[in-house]
Design an enzyme around this catalytic site. Sequence first.
Site, mmCIF file in Angstrom:
data_model
loop_
_atom_site.group_PDB
_atom_site.id
_atom_site.type_symbol
_atom_site.label_atom_id
_atom_site.label_comp_id
_atom_site.label_asym_id
_atom_site.label_seq_id
_atom_site.Cartn_x
_atom_site.Cartn_y
_atom_site.Cartn_z
ATOM 1 N N GLY A 3 39.061 1.720 -23.885
ATOM 2 C CA GLY A 3 40.035 2.154 -24.872
ATOM 3 C C GLY A 3 39.723 1.592 -26.238
ATOM 4 N N GLY A 4 40.701 1.039 -26.889
ATOM 5 C CA GLY A 4 40.508 0.505 -28.231
ATOM 6 C C GLY A 4 39.896 -0.872 -28.274
ATOM 7 N N GLU A 27 11.176 -11.323 -19.976
ATOM 8 C CA GLU A 27 10.077 -10.748 -19.201
ATOM 9 C C GLU A 27 8.761 -10.837 -19.957
ATOM 10 O OE1 GLU A 27 10.054 -9.867 -15.990
ATOM 11 O OE2 GLU A 27 12.073 -10.688 -16.052
ATOM 12 N N THR A 29 7.989 -13.084 -22.129
ATOM 13 C CA THR A 29 7.609 -14.485 -22.120
ATOM 14 C C THR A 29 6.981 -14.861 -20.787
ATOM 15 O OG1 THR A 29 9.403 -14.967 -23.641
ATOM 16 C CG2 THR A 29 8.492 -16.824 -22.466
ATOM 17 N N ASP A 36 -1.324 -17.579 -20.002
ATOM 18 C CA ASP A 36 -1.693 -18.938 -20.394
ATOM 19 C C ASP A 36 -2.022 -19.778 -19.166
ATOM 20 O OD1 ASP A 36 -1.789 -21.237 -22.345
ATOM 21 O OD2 ASP A 36 -0.153 -21.917 -21.043
ATOM 22 N N ARG A 40 -5.871 -20.541 -19.305
ATOM 23 C CA ARG A 40 -6.131 -21.862 -19.863
ATOM 24 C C ARG A 40 -5.960 -22.999 -18.884
ATOM 25 N NH1 ARG A 40 -2.765 -21.969 -25.232
ATOM 26 N NH2 ARG A 40 -3.102 -24.179 -24.875
ATOM 27 N N LYS A 41 -5.011 -22.878 -17.989
ATOM 28 C CA LYS A 41 -4.711 -24.014 -17.116
ATOM 29 C C LYS A 41 -5.433 -23.937 -15.775
ATOM 30 C CE LYS A 41 -0.856 -25.247 -19.745
ATOM 31 N NZ LYS A 41 -0.849 -24.178 -20.660
#
Length: 179
Positions: A3-4, A27, A29, A36, A40-41
């Site tokens: 409604g309002g 998502e 991220t 990464d 990298r790891k």
Amino acid sequence: MHGGYGYTRDFHVEQLYRDNRLNPIHEGTTGIQAIDFVGRKLIRDKGEALASLLARIDGTLARAAASAALAEAGRVLKMARGAVAEVAQALVADPAGTGALDNATAVLCAFGHLVAGWLWLDQALAAEAARDHLPASFVEGKVETARYFAAYELPKIPGWLSPLRAAPHLLGEVRAELF
């Protein structure tokens, strides 16, 4: 719809709308963190950190084998450890041949579950060892949580990792204009 009122605090719509607007950011991220992690790891250090982690997991597995209540959880964790280690070794040995970055989010999910399962089992074993100094309900809660995670969550790992074996380059082979 209301409604309002529109999107007022009288209804949870405002929060749900705001949260759903943020989900694509979360998502995205996850994908960035996964790339990464894998690039990298895992790959860059040739799996050295992974070897250290697996050695710690192996120590927990040895302790779990001697526990009547947690031996089965240890067996399931050992299976998950083997699946993750196998894929990780393949990624380190041949990152291009495994579609490593195409499948990074699945790898991140599998690793995350492995680590969570290991930590639950390790906590349960520590609680069992200190049983005389802890409330019985605390010890039982740790043991049952580790058992639950082993039964319901760790079996998801092979499913996440199966595309890396079956069709590692499928995502990379799709033409960009199809998106």
